[in-house]
Design a protein around this motif. Structure first.
Motif, mmCIF file in Angstrom:
data_model
loop_
_atom_site.group_PDB
_atom_site.id
_atom_site.type_symbol
_atom_site.label_atom_id
_atom_site.label_comp_id
_atom_site.label_asym_id
_atom_site.label_seq_id
_atom_site.Cartn_x
_atom_site.Cartn_y
_atom_site.Cartn_z
ATOM 1 N N GLN A 1 85.487 -40.025 48.630
ATOM 2 C CA GLN A 1 86.457 -41.076 48.934
ATOM 3 C C GLN A 1 87.850 -40.531 49.221
ATOM 4 O O GLN A 1 88.833 -41.252 49.129
ATOM 5 C CB GLN A 1 86.514 -42.064 47.761
ATOM 6 C CG GLN A 1 85.171 -42.638 47.377
ATOM 7 C CD GLN A 1 84.439 -43.253 48.551
ATOM 8 O OE1 GLN A 1 85.036 -43.863 49.415
ATOM 9 N NE2 GLN A 1 83.130 -43.052 48.611
ATOM 10 N N GLU A 2 87.936 -39.273 49.604
ATOM 11 C CA GLU A 2 89.244 -38.703 49.902
ATOM 12 C C GLU A 2 89.680 -39.019 51.337
ATOM 13 O O GLU A 2 89.064 -39.859 52.006
ATOM 14 C CB GLU A 2 89.199 -37.194 49.640
ATOM 15 C CG GLU A 2 88.936 -36.857 48.172
ATOM 16 C CD GLU A 2 88.868 -35.367 47.899
ATOM 17 O OE1 GLU A 2 88.571 -35.005 46.753
ATOM 18 O OE2 GLU A 2 89.100 -34.565 48.818
ATOM 19 N N THR A 3 90.709 -38.375 51.798
ATOM 20 C CA THR A 3 91.302 -38.656 53.100
ATOM 21 C C THR A 3 90.267 -38.570 54.224
ATOM 22 O O THR A 3 89.500 -37.616 54.299
ATOM 23 C CB THR A 3 92.444 -37.684 53.377
ATOM 24 O OG1 THR A 3 93.407 -37.809 52.335
ATOM 25 C CG2 THR A 3 93.090 -37.961 54.728
ATOM 26 N N GLN A 4 90.267 -39.558 55.108
ATOM 27 C CA GLN A 4 89.362 -39.576 56.243
ATOM 28 C C GLN A 4 90.044 -38.958 57.466
ATOM 29 O O GLN A 4 91.180 -39.285 57.778
ATOM 30 C CB GLN A 4 88.951 -41.024 56.561
ATOM 31 C CG GLN A 4 88.141 -41.654 55.449
ATOM 32 C CD GLN A 4 87.677 -43.061 55.778
ATOM 33 O OE1 GLN A 4 87.424 -43.406 56.931
ATOM 34 N NE2 GLN A 4 87.544 -43.880 54.753
ATOM 35 N N TYR A 5 89.292 -38.105 58.145
ATOM 36 C CA TYR A 5 89.784 -37.441 59.352
ATOM 37 C C TYR A 5 88.919 -37.876 60.526
ATOM 38 O O TYR A 5 87.693 -37.767 60.463
ATOM 39 C CB TYR A 5 89.753 -35.919 59.181
ATOM 40 C CG TYR A 5 90.697 -35.434 58.113
ATOM 41 C CD1 TYR A 5 90.277 -35.314 56.788
ATOM 42 C CD2 TYR A 5 92.027 -35.119 58.413
ATOM 43 C CE1 TYR A 5 91.151 -34.883 55.788
ATOM 44 C CE2 TYR A 5 92.896 -34.686 57.419
ATOM 45 C CZ TYR A 5 92.456 -34.583 56.120
ATOM 46 O OH TYR A 5 93.326 -34.168 55.146
ATOM 47 N N PHE A 6 89.576 -38.330 61.583
ATOM 48 C CA PHE A 6 88.867 -38.940 62.691
ATOM 49 C C PHE A 6 88.532 -37.953 63.802
ATOM 50 O O PHE A 6 89.269 -36.999 64.066
ATOM 51 C CB PHE A 6 89.715 -40.068 63.294
ATOM 52 C CG PHE A 6 89.736 -41.308 62.458
ATOM 53 C CD1 PHE A 6 90.598 -41.435 61.383
ATOM 54 C CD2 PHE A 6 88.873 -42.371 62.752
ATOM 55 C CE1 PHE A 6 90.607 -42.573 60.602
ATOM 56 C CE2 PHE A 6 88.885 -43.517 61.980
ATOM 57 C CZ PHE A 6 89.757 -43.617 60.911
#
Lengths: 110, 111
Positions: free
Chosen positions: B97-102
């Motif tokens: 659930q950490e930072t999402q990178y697109f």
């Protein structure tokens, strides 16, 4: 959902600081505030996130008010390449999904 | 660059067809989330896969389905395409659930 409110558009002169505000009055105590930006037709780019304390990285600074009801993203020396839509988001749900609102269209002017 | 890749970059389908979009996550990431972005709107969450299981779903019909593989790459499948499915499809990878990178997205046009 943690609803966020941002101004629809802002202009900033190149080389000056861009200060983008966000109201997130419904955010709860353990929810982070994330900032992303999206340059036309590209995938959103992560900028910064924070919980309570102010945060700084190589891209920007994030100032969060003590009551956590609002925050300001600061781009210290805006360039033309910073022209984009900026989103302030409070991830929610079991998947911590990102709920994108309308964001702020920042236009950096030469 | 985020290290998240998507394929294809563009494609055109006709109404009623089926489409499969692919996403390779960043090294070390075990979670993939998919989003749909219609023209002029913000991305909308479709679903998320964590360790090969669906872990949350947005307000999308069952004809939107997904899969995650043991290497954590992922597919988005859309059956019975409709004109309104025309959009930019984005995947984002993260560690749990950490930072999402697109990724850069796949532009789908349904005619």
């Amino acid at each position: 959902d943690a609803k966020t409110t941002q101004p629809p558009s802002m202009d900033c002169a190149e080389g000056r600081a861009a200060n983008l505000p966000c109201n997130h009055s419904t955010i709860s105590g353990n929810e982070y505030v994330y900032w992303y930006r999206q340059i036309h037709s590209q995938g959103p780019q992560y900028i910064i996130h924070g919980l309570k304390n102010n945060e700084t990285n190589e891209m920007a600074s994030l100032i969060i008010t003590e009551d956590r009801k609002s925050s300001t993203l600061i781009l210290p020396h805006a360039t033309l390449r910073d022209t984009a839509v900026y989103y302030c988001i409070g991830p929610r749900g079991s998947a911590r999904q990102l709920t994108f609102g309308s964001g702020t269209q920042l236009t950096v002017l030469p | 660059e985020t290290g998240v890749t998507q394929s294809p970059t563009h494609l055109i389908k006709t109404r009623g067809q089926q489409v499969t979009l692919r996403c390779s996550s960043q090294s070390g990431h075990n979670t993939v989330s998919w989003y749909q972005q219609a023209l002029g709107q913000g991305p909308q969450f479709i679903f998320q896969y964590y360790r090969e299981e669906e872990n949350g779903r947005g307000n999308f019909p069952p004809r939107f389905s997904g899969l995650q593989f043991p290497n954590y790459s992922s597919e988005l499948n859309v059956n019975a395409l409709e004109l309104d499915d025309s959009a930019l499809y984005l995947c984002a990878s993260s560690r749990a659930q950490e930072t999402q990178y697109f990724g850069p997205g796949t532009r789908l046009l349904v005619l």
